[in-house]
Design a protein around this motif. Structure first.
Motif, short mmCIF file in Angstrom:
data_model
loop_
_atom_site.label_atom_id
_atom_site.label_comp_id
_atom_site.label_asym_id
_atom_site.label_seq_id
_atom_site.Cartn_x
_atom_site.Cartn_y
_atom_site.Cartn_z
N CYS A 64 0.52 2.48 3.36
CA CYS A 64 -0.65 1.89 4.00
C CYS A 64 -0.69 0.37 3.80
O CYS A 64 0.04 -0.18 2.98
CB CYS A 64 -1.93 2.55 3.49
SG CYS A 64 -2.41 2.02 1.84
N HIS B 191 2.21 6.13 -1.28
CA HIS B 191 1.87 5.50 -2.56
C HIS B 191 0.53 5.98 -3.07
O HIS B 191 0.42 6.43 -4.20
CB HIS B 191 1.83 3.98 -2.41
CG HIS B 191 3.19 3.35 -2.40
ND1 HIS B 191 3.57 2.41 -3.30
CD2 HIS B 191 4.24 3.57 -1.58
CE1 HIS B 191 4.83 2.05 -3.04
NE2 HIS B 191 5.24 2.74 -2.00
N CYS C 191 -1.32 -0.89 0.20
CA CYS C 191 -0.17 -0.70 -0.70
C CYS C 191 0.96 -1.65 -0.33
O CYS C 191 1.67 -2.15 -1.21
CB CYS C 191 0.32 0.74 -0.65
SG CYS C 191 -0.82 1.89 -1.45
N CYS D 148 -0.27 7.93 3.25
CA CYS D 148 0.41 6.91 2.46
C CYS D 148 1.14 7.57 1.29
O CYS D 148 0.53 8.32 0.52
CB CYS D 148 -0.58 5.87 1.94
SG CYS D 148 0.21 4.62 0.89
ZN ZN Z 1 -1.56 3.31 0.12
#
Ligand code: ZN
Ligand code: ZN
Length: 144
Positions: free
Chosen positions: A132, A94, A135, A92
């Protein structure tokens, strides 16, 4: 897959020590963990262990094929016990969460390069980058 730390160590000819067992136990609970997270976990049961000792154990486990080290760009090295199947990772962008993705065709190397430059290819390591579920849900929640 047998995840008993003592059996794994014995099978690979490594001496069974408390730090090695603790590091393997931590990796069973936390796949794709960085050394400092493993160190924090190991410290709960072995408060006198040092970060350097954890690095040494991780190095031994990787050298003996008990652990795999992955290094997604921008992330510290992560360790996991799932070895030898040439699986890939989705990361991910983020929060840095990492998940396993099975090898594209089930055997290594699963990708055939267009040009091998004469190399005998043994492995193909792919990192998929994305966002993900948590997020994505979090960003939807802030927009609305
Ligand atoms: Zn994430
Ligand atoms: Zn993995």
């Amino acid at each position: 897959m047998d995840l008993d730390a003592r059996t794994m160590l014995a099978d690979s000819g490594l001496r069974i020590t408390a730090p090695r067992v603790a590091v393997i136990d931590a990796l069973v609970e936390m796949p794709h963990a960085a050394a400092d997270a493993i160190f924090a976990k190991v410290s709960e049961t072995l408060p006198r262990t040092s970060l350097q000792a954890v690095y040494n154990v991780l190095g031994d486990l990787a050298t003996h094929g008990l652990a795999r080290r992955i290094e997604p760009a921008g992330s510290p090295a992560l360790y996991e016990l799932r070895v030898g199947d040439n699986h890939h990772h989705v990361v991910c962008t983020h929060c840095g969460k990492v998940a396993d993705v099975d090898c594209s065709v089930g055997h290594a190397p699963c990708l055939t390069p267009s040009e091998t430059h004469g190399f005998a290819i043994a492995e193909a390591e792919v990192t998929y980058w994305g966002v993900c579920t948590e997020c994505r849900e979090a960003s939807v929640a802030t927009v609305h």
